[in-house]
Design a protein around this motif. Structure first.
Motif, short mmCIF file in Angstrom:
data_model
loop_
_atom_site.label_atom_id
_atom_site.label_comp_id
_atom_site.label_asym_id
_atom_site.label_seq_id
_atom_site.Cartn_x
_atom_site.Cartn_y
_atom_site.Cartn_z
N ALA A 98 28.34 53.79 45.01
CA ALA A 98 28.99 53.60 42.97
C ALA A 98 30.56 53.64 43.42
O ALA A 98 30.99 54.09 44.25
N ALA A 99 31.33 52.62 42.64
CA ALA A 99 33.02 52.70 42.34
C ALA A 99 33.59 52.09 41.25
O ALA A 99 33.27 50.97 40.93
N PRO A 100 33.80 53.62 40.77
CA PRO A 100 34.82 52.86 39.79
C PRO A 100 35.94 52.55 40.00
O PRO A 100 36.31 52.41 40.83
N CYS A 101 36.41 51.83 38.75
CA CYS A 101 37.79 50.88 39.31
C CYS A 101 38.13 50.64 39.91
O CYS A 101 37.34 49.74 40.78
N ALA A 104 36.21 49.84 44.01
CA ALA A 104 34.96 48.47 44.01
C ALA A 104 36.19 47.47 45.02
O ALA A 104 35.23 47.28 45.46
N PHE A 105 37.37 47.76 45.33
CA PHE A 105 38.16 47.07 46.57
C PHE A 105 37.44 47.99 47.80
O PHE A 105 38.00 47.06 48.80
N VAL A 106 37.27 49.36 48.01
CA VAL A 106 37.03 49.25 49.26
C VAL A 106 35.20 48.75 49.41
O VAL A 106 35.10 48.34 50.48
N LEU A 107 34.83 49.27 48.93
CA LEU A 107 32.67 48.96 49.06
C LEU A 107 33.76 46.46 48.81
O LEU A 107 32.59 46.32 49.39
N ALA A 108 34.40 45.98 48.46
CA ALA A 108 34.49 44.79 48.70
C ALA A 108 34.99 44.25 49.99
O ALA A 108 34.33 43.50 50.74
N GLU A 109 36.17 45.47 51.05
CA GLU A 109 36.43 45.54 52.18
C GLU A 109 35.28 45.57 52.93
O GLU A 109 35.17 44.79 54.49
N THR A 119 32.33 44.28 38.99
CA THR A 119 33.63 44.70 37.97
C THR A 119 34.78 45.43 38.46
O THR A 119 34.57 46.22 39.45
N THR A 120 36.34 45.88 37.44
CA THR A 120 36.92 46.86 38.27
C THR A 120 37.34 46.97 36.51
O THR A 120 37.61 45.99 36.30
#
Length: 312
Positions: A98-101, A104-109, A119-120
């Motif tokens: 999970a990645a709030p806010c 999400a950039f960590v998961l995307a990278e 979403t973010t």
């Protein structure tokens, strides 16, 4: 025991710990420690938050967690190779990631969001989509679950995310009990646009801004592209192209969102019937207004009005 690894990095934002509090309250509601949270970081030890004080963390290792949640910050900080490697490892070993806010950039990278819906926070949604075109960004959602990957909007939305996880793990009654203890909605109606400045379209030119101001002042009108283009002093074709380039939306979509926002505010005030609101905001009839609310907020007008009354 459900083990949660909560990942932080320098300048993380403390509000993300709201999700940890939701899991803590689930333990209280169930009368036993069903969730156990460990704070993690790449190197371990003290990690300083954006508020200036730190928390003690455990360094990344081979421990298996049921849920791995990445913290967020108020800015997009450089993402280290170690963080990327840990995110990829978590997707393979944890039941959910999970990645709030801005997490999400960590998961995307790390490639975890490629081909997934995510979403973010609304202020970073367009940047996320531009940097990672393989991600299906939905900028008006409170949270999204796509397989084993969970993402949410701003940091307070981590509570919504945690409540959904608790409901999945232990049922609706427990999630409702936690929501009551935290004095929050069990399920928030609508999307981010009702809590954000998303409708402040922020165009770059005075001409496009004039057309938006004209639309806000004349919501009862048809507001065709030709009418808005005339307000901007452009041809219809020039206007449509410039409007989308500067706002990221088509004129028709922007007008619909402005109408939804105006109608929502009238509903919260509670002084007018649905028929009057639909007419005053340019929807013409209740059915058209209902369809627009479902597209924009994911909820019908009646749910928005009911939530406003309950809040009052």
């Amino acid at each position: 025991m459900h083990r949660i690894g909560f990942v932080v990095f320098p300048k993380f934002q403390l509000m993300g710990f709201a999700a940890v509090t939701a899991f803590e309250m689930a333990n209280v509601a169930l009368g036993e420690p069903v969730y156990e949270t460990e704070l993690l970081s790449e190197r371990g030890g003290e990690v300083k938050s954006s508020a200036g004080f730190g928390v003690l963390t455990k360094s990344f290792d081979d421990t298996h967690y049921d849920t791995v949640m990445f913290g967020a910050g108020t800015t997009i900080e450089p993402i280290t190779p170690g963080l990327i490697e840990f995110a990829r490892h978590a997707l393979e070993t944890a039941r959910r990631v999970a990645a709030p806010c801005t997490g999400a950039f960590v998961l995307a990278e790390s490639g975890l969001l490629d081909g997934r819906r995510a979403t973010t926070h609304w202020a970073f949604a367009r940047q996320l989509q531009e940097r990672f075109p393989a991600v299906k960004v939905e900028e008006d959602r409170i949270f999204i679950v796509d397989g084993s990957v969970w993402t949410s909007a701003g940091m307070t939305a981590s509570i919504d995310l945690a409540l959904a996880m608790i409901e999945k793990d232990h049922g609706q009654d427990v999630a409702r009990s936690v929501a009551r203890k935290l004095v929050v909605y069990h399920r928030r109606a609508g999307g981010q646009s009702q809590f954000s400045a998303l409708l402040e379209l922020d165009p770059k030119s005075d001409r496009i801004q004039r057309s938006i101001d004209y639309a806000k002042a004349n919501l009862r009108s048809v507001l065709s592209v030709e009418e808005l283009a005339d307000a901007a002093g452009l041809s219809a074709r020039q206007f449509s192209r410039a409007f989308r380039a500067e706002t990221g939306q088509s004129p028709a979509k922007a007008v619909e969102n402005l109408r939804v926002e105006a109608a929502r505010l009238m509903m919260e005030q509670g002084r007018h019937s649905m028929d009057v609101i639909a007419e005053e905001t340019g929807f013409a009839d209740r059915d058209r207004m209902r369809r627009a609310f479902l597209r924009a907020l994911g909820q019908p007008p009646q749910a928005i009005r009911r939530n406003a009354r309950e809040s009052a």
